[in-house]
Design a protein around this motif. Structure first.
Motif, PDB file in Angstrom:
ATOM      1  N   UNK A  23     -16.402   3.094  60.837  1.00 33.81           N
ATOM      2  CA  UNK A  23     -16.707   1.864  60.105  1.00 33.81           C
ATOM      3  C   UNK A  23     -17.761   1.039  60.839  1.00 33.81           C
ATOM      4  N   UNK A  24     -17.659   0.969  62.158  1.00 28.19           N
ATOM      5  CA  UNK A  24     -18.651   0.229  62.937  1.00 28.19           C
ATOM      6  C   UNK A  24     -20.033   0.877  62.859  1.00 28.19           C
ATOM      7  N   UNK A  25     -20.056   2.198  62.799  1.00 27.10           N
ATOM      8  CA  UNK A  25     -21.325   2.918  62.757  1.00 27.10           C
ATOM      9  C   UNK A  25     -21.987   2.880  61.386  1.00 27.10           C
ATOM     10  N   UNK A  26     -21.224   2.531  60.354  1.00 29.43           N
ATOM     11  CA  UNK A  26     -21.763   2.478  58.997  1.00 29.43           C
ATOM     12  C   UNK A  26     -22.627   1.224  58.851  1.00 29.43           C
ATOM     13  N   UNK A  27     -23.916   1.372  58.578  1.00 25.89           N
ATOM     14  CA  UNK A  27     -24.812   0.212  58.506  1.00 25.89           C
ATOM     15  C   UNK A  27     -24.485  -0.747  57.365  1.00 25.89           C
ATOM     16  N   UNK A  28     -23.704  -0.326  56.406  1.00 27.82           N
ATOM     17  CA  UNK A  28     -23.347  -1.182  55.279  1.00 27.82           C
ATOM     18  C   UNK A  28     -22.202  -2.142  55.605  1.00 27.82           C
ATOM     19  N   UNK A  29     -21.615  -2.003  56.787  1.00 27.38           N
ATOM     20  CA  UNK A  29     -20.436  -2.804  57.148  1.00 27.38           C
ATOM     21  C   UNK A  29     -20.759  -3.973  58.076  1.00 27.38           C
ATOM     22  N   UNK A  30     -21.830  -4.684  57.838  1.00 26.04           N
ATOM     23  CA  UNK A  30     -22.110  -5.860  58.660  1.00 26.04           C
ATOM     24  C   UNK A  30     -23.402  -5.750  59.426  1.00 26.04           C
ATOM     25  N   UNK A  31     -23.390  -6.342  60.605  1.00 20.76           N
ATOM     26  CA  UNK A  31     -24.595  -6.410  61.425  1.00 20.76           C
ATOM     27  C   UNK A  31     -25.027  -5.022  61.899  1.00 20.76           C
ATOM     28  N   UNK A  36     -28.575   1.212  71.789  1.00 23.64           N
ATOM     29  CA  UNK A  36     -27.654   1.520  72.888  1.00 23.64           C
ATOM     30  C   UNK A  36     -26.198   1.463  72.423  1.00 23.64           C
ATOM     31  N   UNK A  37     -25.860   0.430  71.658  1.00 23.98           N
ATOM     32  CA  UNK A  37     -24.492   0.319  71.134  1.00 23.98           C
ATOM     33  C   UNK A  37     -24.174   1.478  70.199  1.00 23.98           C
TER      34      UNK A  37
END
Length: 55
Positions: A23-31, A36-37
């Motif tokens: 979910x964090x890696x999905x660009x559609x889920x926020x910033x 690096x991150x």
């Protein structure tokens, strides 16, 4: 987990962690993440995925 055999609880915990990382890696889920991150999260996701594939 030293013997590379995961219990059901360990497996469930890793699957949840992998899902949160996805979910964090999905660009559609926020910033958007900086490079690096994104690389760090991808590396962690791959590590978890490999652990889950061993079973």
């Amino acid at each position: 987990m030293a013997d590379s055999t995961l219990t059901d609880a360990e497996r469930a915990k890793l699957e949840q962690r992998r899902d949160r990382l996805m979910k964090l890696l999905n660009p559609e889920n926020g910033e958007p993440l900086d490079a690096e991150d994104r690389a760090d999260l991808t590396q962690e996701w791959n590590k978890i995925d490999q652990m889950l594939q061993r079973r």
